[in-house]
Design a protein around this motif. Structure first.
Motif, PDB file in Angstrom:
ATOM      1  N   TYR A 296      10.217   0.842   5.142  1.00 35.24           N
ATOM      2  CA  TYR A 296      11.487   0.421   4.555  1.00 35.24           C
ATOM      3  C   TYR A 296      11.384  -0.987   3.959  1.00 35.24           C
ATOM      4  CZ  TYR A 296      13.649   4.293   7.180  1.00 35.24           C
ATOM      5  OH  TYR A 296      13.986   5.520   7.681  1.00 35.24           O
ATOM      6  N   LYS A 297      10.741  -1.869   4.697  1.00 42.01           N
ATOM      7  CA  LYS A 297      10.640  -3.268   4.268  1.00 42.01           C
ATOM      8  C   LYS A 297       9.852  -3.390   2.972  1.00 42.01           C
ATOM      9  CE  LYS A 297       9.212  -7.843   5.932  1.00 42.01           C
ATOM     10  NZ  LYS A 297       8.508  -8.593   7.017  1.00 42.01           N
ATOM     11  N   PHE A 298       8.732  -2.677   2.898  1.00 49.54           N
ATOM     12  CA  PHE A 298       7.913  -2.751   1.682  1.00 49.54           C
ATOM     13  C   PHE A 298       8.635  -2.104   0.499  1.00 49.54           C
ATOM     14  CE2 PHE A 298       4.603  -1.287  -1.252  1.00 49.54           C
ATOM     15  CZ  PHE A 298       3.941  -2.495  -1.470  1.00 49.54           C
TER      16      PHE A 298
ATOM     17  N   LEU B 248      -0.342  -3.295   4.220  1.00 48.08           N
ATOM     18  CA  LEU B 248       1.006  -3.433   3.652  1.00 48.08           C
ATOM     19  C   LEU B 248       1.512  -4.878   3.655  1.00 48.08           C
ATOM     20  CD1 LEU B 248       3.298  -0.383   4.520  1.00 48.08           C
ATOM     21  CD2 LEU B 248       2.322  -1.045   2.328  1.00 48.08           C
ATOM     22  N   PRO B 249       1.383  -5.592   4.779  1.00 48.30           N
ATOM     23  CA  PRO B 249       1.817  -7.001   4.763  1.00 48.30           C
ATOM     24  C   PRO B 249       1.057  -7.839   3.734  1.00 48.30           C
ATOM     25  CG  PRO B 249       1.619  -6.231   7.022  1.00 48.30           C
ATOM     26  CD  PRO B 249       1.016  -5.178   6.155  1.00 48.30           C
ATOM     27  N   GLU B 250      -0.231  -7.523   3.557  1.00 51.80           N
ATOM     28  CA  GLU B 250      -1.019  -8.253   2.557  1.00 51.80           C
ATOM     29  C   GLU B 250      -0.516  -7.954   1.140  1.00 51.80           C
ATOM     30  OE1 GLU B 250      -5.019  -7.054   3.310  1.00 51.80           O
ATOM     31  OE2 GLU B 250      -5.311  -8.482   4.992  1.00 51.80           O
ATOM     32  N   LEU B 251      -0.192  -6.695   0.875  1.00 51.43           N
ATOM     33  CA  LEU B 251       0.358  -6.343  -0.432  1.00 51.43           C
ATOM     34  C   LEU B 251       1.699  -7.013  -0.659  1.00 51.43           C
ATOM     35  CD1 LEU B 251      -0.408  -2.487  -0.715  1.00 51.43           C
ATOM     36  CD2 LEU B 251      -1.456  -4.338  -2.036  1.00 51.43           C
ATOM     37  N   GLU B 252       2.514  -7.012   0.399  1.00 50.34           N
ATOM     38  CA  GLU B 252       3.836  -7.624   0.300  1.00 50.34           C
ATOM     39  C   GLU B 252       3.719  -9.109   0.002  1.00 50.34           C
ATOM     40  OE1 GLU B 252       7.828  -8.135   3.080  1.00 50.34           O
ATOM     41  OE2 GLU B 252       6.378  -6.541   3.536  1.00 50.34           O
TER      42      GLU B 252
ATOM     43  N   ALA C  56       1.254 -10.543  -1.489  1.00 51.64           N
ATOM     44  CA  ALA C  56       0.668 -10.725  -2.818  1.00 51.64           C
ATOM     45  C   ALA C  56       1.696 -10.619  -3.939  1.00 51.64           C
ATOM     46  CB  ALA C  56      -0.445  -9.711  -3.035  1.00 51.64           C
ATOM     47  N   ILE C  57       2.789  -9.868  -3.685  1.00 46.32           N
ATOM     48  CA  ILE C  57       3.797  -9.701  -4.746  1.00 46.32           C
ATOM     49  C   ILE C  57       5.015 -10.594  -4.528  1.00 46.32           C
ATOM     50  CG2 ILE C  57       3.103  -7.343  -5.260  1.00 46.32           C
ATOM     51  CD1 ILE C  57       5.367  -6.311  -3.589  1.00 46.32           C
TER      52      ILE C  57
END
Length: 313
Positions: A217-219, A305-309, A311-312
């Motif tokens: 949900y967060k992502f 996922l946290p790393e992708l989040e 990064a954006i």
């Protein structure tokens, strides 16, 4: 020449985008005219939105108190009466359309064509079978009324630059009294609708628990995406049934589909085959999802996922 009647799907006074996709399929049949029918207790707002869809010749409205809620048993007799003079009746292949179209077909005494993904001619259509592993061409008797559900993931939404006239219609249809509306239970969310979202993030069994699903949900909120799930995640109680994507769930075609912790059973792949770009994140490098993914990341989703989040951000 053929005349097509498209059944408008709507809720809370808003036209569902699936209607414009059904109109696109109707345009492909090259009919003489395409009319949209709106059944409601107060159809004005929905009819105005339908009138803007490119390709629509006319919008018909049936305003009755009984049409306040979309009950197939109530709507079908009215549509069957209104369909007199039409060669085709189209409905979107959504929960609404799948519930309504069979009743309309039965009242008209014809067989239904389901999940039309391609129009080959006025009475020739292609539809998937065997979970999308094969495509069959269905030929309908030219003397019969064609009642069909339109696979919305296979059709683009028609543009909204039109200005079709709106006409009130009265039909003499006997409505059943044994079916009545009690209440509507549905999930409330500010996220984009799953079937119309341009971006969708889905979680699977690999997410591990209902509590862990919060990372999905967060992502999704971070990138403004709708949220889906595999059947395994739904069956495990991680999320509600209406989020299920796949053969027994929703068939979707977003521009971006992210499969997080989803192995890629054939039933799930059936629901996303028309997606633009598919991104898969799974710790199992041999997972079937990687065979159809455009971008694949092998690793721990709780790390990636946290790393992708970040990064954006």
């Amino acid at each position: 020449m053929s005349k097509i009647l498209v059944i408008a799907e709507h809720l809370d006074g808003k036209l569902n985008g699936a209607t414009a996709r059904a109109v696109s399929a109707a345009v492909a049949a090259k009919p003489e005219s395409i009319d949209v029918i709106v059944l409601s207790d107060a159809p004005e707002a929905v009819a105005a939105a339908a009138a803007k869809i490119d390709g629509v010749s006319k919008v018909l409205t049936i305003a009755r108190a009984e049409n306040a809620h979309a009950l197939a048993a109530i709507l079908a007799p009215q549509i069957a009466k209104a369909a007199a003079g039409y060669s085709h009746v189209f409905a979107p292949s959504t929960t609404f359309g799948k519930d309504l179209a069979p009743r309309v077909a039965a009242l008209l005494g014809v067989s239904q064509v389901s999940d039309v993904m391609s129009v080959e001619g006025a009475h020739s259509f292609k539809r998937p079978i065997y979970a999308g592993n094969a495509i069959v061409t269905v030929e309908v008797d030219a003397a019969s009324t064609v009642v069909a559900t339109i696979r919305t993931a296979s059709w683009p939404a028609a543009a909204s630059n039109g200005n079709a006239p709106i006409e009130a219609l009265t039909v003499d249809a006997t409505l059943p009294s044994h079916t009545r509306f009690v209440n509507l239970q549905q999930g409330k969310s500010d996220r984009p609708d799953l079937q119309g979202a341009a971006r969708v993030v889905s979680g699977g069994r690999g997410v591990g628990s209902k509590e862990n699903f919060e990372i999905i949900y967060k992502f999704a909120d971070k990138i403004g995406a709708g949220v889906g799930a595999s059947r395994a995640a739904v069956d495990a109680g991680y999320c509600p049934n209406e989020m299920q994507v796949g053969q027994t769930g929703k068939i979707i075609a977003p521009e971006l589909y992210m499969a997080i912790g989803i192995s890629g059973a054939i039933q799930h792949l059936t629901g996303i085959k028309d997606a633009g770009t598919i991104v898969a994140i799974n710790k199992d490098g041999e997972a079937p999802i990687f065979e159809i993914a455009d971008i694949g990341l092998v690793g721990d989703l709780f790390k990636i996922l946290p790393e992708l989040e970040a990064a954006i951000s």
